[in-house]
Scaffold this active site. Structure first.
Site, PDB file in Angstrom:
ATOM      1  N   CYS A   7       0.808  -1.224   0.000  1.00  0.00           N
ATOM      2  CA  CYS A   7       0.000   0.000   0.000  1.00  0.00           C
ATOM      3  C   CYS A   7       0.835   1.265   0.000  1.00  0.00           C
ATOM      4  O   CYS A   7       0.283   2.372  -0.069  1.00  0.00           O
ATOM      5  CB  CYS A   7      -0.937  -0.011   1.197  1.00  0.00           C
ATOM      6  SG  CYS A   7      -1.894  -1.537   1.306  1.00  0.00           S
ATOM      7  N   HIS A  48      -3.024   7.843   6.184  1.00  0.00           N
ATOM      8  CA  HIS A  48      -3.203   6.528   5.555  1.00  0.00           C
ATOM      9  C   HIS A  48      -4.593   6.014   5.913  1.00  0.00           C
ATOM     10  O   HIS A  48      -5.318   5.540   5.049  1.00  0.00           O
ATOM     11  CB  HIS A  48      -2.111   5.575   6.024  1.00  0.00           C
ATOM     12  CG  HIS A  48      -2.093   4.270   5.295  1.00  0.00           C
ATOM     13  ND1 HIS A  48      -2.010   4.202   3.917  1.00  0.00           N
ATOM     14  CD2 HIS A  48      -2.166   2.983   5.743  1.00  0.00           C
ATOM     15  CE1 HIS A  48      -2.017   2.916   3.543  1.00  0.00           C
ATOM     16  NE2 HIS A  48      -2.121   2.177   4.617  1.00  0.00           N
ATOM     17  N   GLU A  75      -1.307   5.083  13.653  1.00  0.00           N
ATOM     18  CA  GLU A  75      -1.011   6.321  12.929  1.00  0.00           C
ATOM     19  C   GLU A  75      -1.311   7.530  13.810  1.00  0.00           C
ATOM     20  O   GLU A  75      -0.551   8.512  13.813  1.00  0.00           O
ATOM     21  CB  GLU A  75      -1.815   6.398  11.632  1.00  0.00           C
ATOM     22  CG  GLU A  75      -1.453   7.618  10.796  1.00  0.00           C
ATOM     23  CD  GLU A  75      -2.062   7.616   9.412  1.00  0.00           C
ATOM     24  OE1 GLU A  75      -1.630   8.443   8.575  1.00  0.00           O
ATOM     25  OE2 GLU A  75      -2.979   6.801   9.149  1.00  0.00           O
ATOM     26  N   LYS A 121      -9.788   7.737   2.285  1.00  0.00           N
ATOM     27  CA  LYS A 121     -10.203   6.343   2.074  1.00  0.00           C
ATOM     28  C   LYS A 121     -11.613   6.095   2.568  1.00  0.00           C
ATOM     29  O   LYS A 121     -12.239   5.107   2.182  1.00  0.00           O
ATOM     30  CB  LYS A 121      -9.228   5.381   2.773  1.00  0.00           C
ATOM     31  CG  LYS A 121      -7.863   5.270   2.119  1.00  0.00           C
ATOM     32  CD  LYS A 121      -7.007   4.210   2.814  1.00  0.00           C
ATOM     33  CE  LYS A 121      -5.630   4.065   2.168  1.00  0.00           C
ATOM     34  NZ  LYS A 121      -4.757   5.225   2.432  1.00  0.00           N
ATOM     35  N   HIS A 145      -9.746   1.704  -0.275  1.00  0.00           N
ATOM     36  CA  HIS A 145      -8.290   1.586  -0.241  1.00  0.00           C
ATOM     37  C   HIS A 145      -7.794   1.053  -1.578  1.00  0.00           C
ATOM     38  O   HIS A 145      -8.027  -0.107  -1.917  1.00  0.00           O
ATOM     39  CB  HIS A 145      -7.896   0.639   0.890  1.00  0.00           C
ATOM     40  CG  HIS A 145      -6.426   0.628   1.193  1.00  0.00           C
ATOM     41  ND1 HIS A 145      -5.487   1.260   0.414  1.00  0.00           N
ATOM     42  CD2 HIS A 145      -5.729   0.039   2.208  1.00  0.00           C
ATOM     43  CE1 HIS A 145      -4.289   1.063   0.920  1.00  0.00           C
ATOM     44  NE2 HIS A 145      -4.414   0.333   2.016  1.00  0.00           N
ATOM     45  N   PHE A 169       1.745  -3.303   3.974  1.00  0.00           N
ATOM     46  CA  PHE A 169       2.085  -4.628   4.508  1.00  0.00           C
ATOM     47  C   PHE A 169       3.584  -4.875   4.279  1.00  0.00           C
ATOM     48  O   PHE A 169       4.132  -4.552   3.226  1.00  0.00           O
ATOM     49  CB  PHE A 169       1.298  -5.712   3.785  1.00  0.00           C
ATOM     50  CG  PHE A 169      -0.120  -5.895   4.275  1.00  0.00           C
ATOM     51  CD1 PHE A 169      -0.653  -5.113   5.278  1.00  0.00           C
ATOM     52  CD2 PHE A 169      -0.924  -6.884   3.713  1.00  0.00           C
ATOM     53  CE1 PHE A 169      -1.948  -5.302   5.724  1.00  0.00           C
ATOM     54  CE2 PHE A 169      -2.221  -7.079   4.144  1.00  0.00           C
ATOM     55  CZ  PHE A 169      -2.741  -6.293   5.150  1.00  0.00           C
TER      56      PHE A 169
END
Length: 413
Positions: free
Chosen positions: A163, A303, A314, A335, A340, A399
């Site tokens: 991502c 994010h 975050e 998002k 996403h 990831f």
């Protein structure tokens, strides 16, 4: 010798619209792009909703022959790059384009092609696998095809960091321009992951929301009752150019890409590092790269995936980097509206951040009804907010523990 890096063009195809204008309008309207999956029969999946592109026709950007020989993720990249080049007025063929590069990230590449050709192998035998299978599927082909379409002969490669892929691509493009190795680079990300196998895999990870009866309310970053992310698809490309080159050709400059920070968690295959330590270091590096103090930042495009660990970590990372100033920051997750887009997420969110600076409007985090007590920042809930933004960060985390933060500021000449 450092060049100032400016943004002179943008293009995007997203779940909120097939241009940067329609994308931005959808964001400030607080409109969700999430709905039932239409690409295939998703009735056996735990998650049956996604943020799909609506009405995309690849033949608006390429002939039918090329469209048949490219995976959707490459088609989206060609569309977004064509918009970006037209928006910037950049002539890639000048001096044969040797000083113009292309870097496009993708988390999983041509998964539509992969799944379709695997079915052909199993059901019809090896002789029925297409000779175009490999060049359609590999993750670098978006960058390769974009360079061919536009005649860009410079640096050309793909970033693959889940991502964070699109943000890494923009950051690496920034480096090439900043240190004078390229005059301009088309940087961004593209992803077409709404496929049976990809969605089944994320369902097995229990990473996606199962709020199937309320698709528009399913992506809810920083919300107490969030239950996972929503898959999205699309692409965005930015034209990054040295200020010297942009001025010499009379280009309109929309913003400055001022800094780039990238780190690794070295912690876990899917979970972020405790308290967002890696994310905090990426933001800190982006600020240092830009020569900025934390208190100069007004907005962070987070994010913000709508997953339990990411949103909390975050938020903690922002507190770590910004201290008391964190309470004065505006933080939002687009998002909540786009879903996403995996490897394209950082690219469309960079575009959103530039528009926030240009227009003095911060997009909202929709579906934020009951904030998580551990997520205690100003997430611009539910309604866009007018606010002057001079400096903003755009965060992307992937990831494998990949963290990227991009520092973008108003261009002052």
């Amino acid at each position: 010798m450092r060049e100032k890096v400016v943004i002179t063009g943008m293009g995007a195809v997203t779940p909120l619209g097939l241009s940067i204008g329609s994308f931005w309008n959808g964001l400030i309207e607080g409109r969700s792009g999430v709905g039932p999956v239409t690409r295939f029969d998703a009735s056996l999946l735990k998650t049956r909703i996604a943020a799909e592109l609506k009405g995309f026709d690849p033949t608006q950007y390429m002939d039918g022959k090329l469209a048949k020989r490219t995976d959707p993720f490459t088609q989206y990249a060609i569309a977004a790059s064509t918009q970006a080049v037209e928006h910037s007025g950049l002539d890639c063929t000048e001096n044969r384009g040797e000083r113009i590069g292309v870097i496009i990230g993708s988390g999983i590449g041509g998964t539509t092609t992969w799944e379709g050709q695997h079915r052909a192998l199993v059901e019809r035998g090896p002789d029925r696998v297409s000779p175009f299978f490999v060049p359609m599927m590999i993750a670098d082909m978006a960058a390769g095809q974009v360079s061919m379409v536009h005649g860009a002969w410079g640096f050309n490669y793909a970033t693959v960091s889940a991502c964070a892929s699109g943000a890494h691509a923009i950051g690496e493009a920034f480096r090439l321009v900043r240190y004078g190795e390229q005059d301009a680079v088309l940087g961004g990300g593209s992803e077409a992951p709404v496929t049976p196998l990809a969605m089944a895999g994320f369902c097995s990870l229990r990473a996606m929301s199962t709020r199937n009866e309320e698709p528009e309310r399913a992506s809810r970053p920083f919300e107490r009752d969030r239950d996972g992310f929503i898959m999205g698809e699309g692409a965005a490309i930015l034209v990054l150019e040295s200020e010297t080159h942009a001025k010499a050709r009379g280009a309109k400059i929309y913003a400055e890409l001022a800094g780039y920070g990238a780190t690794a968690d070295a912690h876990h295959i899917t979970e972020p590092a405790p308290e967002g330590e890696g994310a905090a270091r990426a933001m800190d590096l982006a600020l240092k790269s830009a020569g900025l103090r934390p208190e100069e930042v007004q907005y962070i495009n987070a994010h913000g995936t709508s997953t339990e660990f990411n949103d909390r970590c975050e938020s903690q990372a922002i507190r770590t980097v910004f201290g008391d100033h964190a309470s004065r920051l505006m933080v939002s997750s687009t998002k909540s509206m786009t879903g996403h887009l995996l490897g394209a997420a950082g690219a469309i969110e960079a575009v959103a951040t530039v528009f926030s600076i240009m227009n003095g409007i911060v997009p909202p985090t929709i579906n934020l009804e009951n904030p998580d007590p551990e997520c205690d920042l100003d997430y611009v809930p539910n309604t866009a907010r007018r606010a002057e933004v001079e400096v903003a960060l755009s965060n992307s985390f992937g990831f494998g523990g990949h963290n990227v933060s991009l520092a973008i500021r108003r261009y002052r000449g």
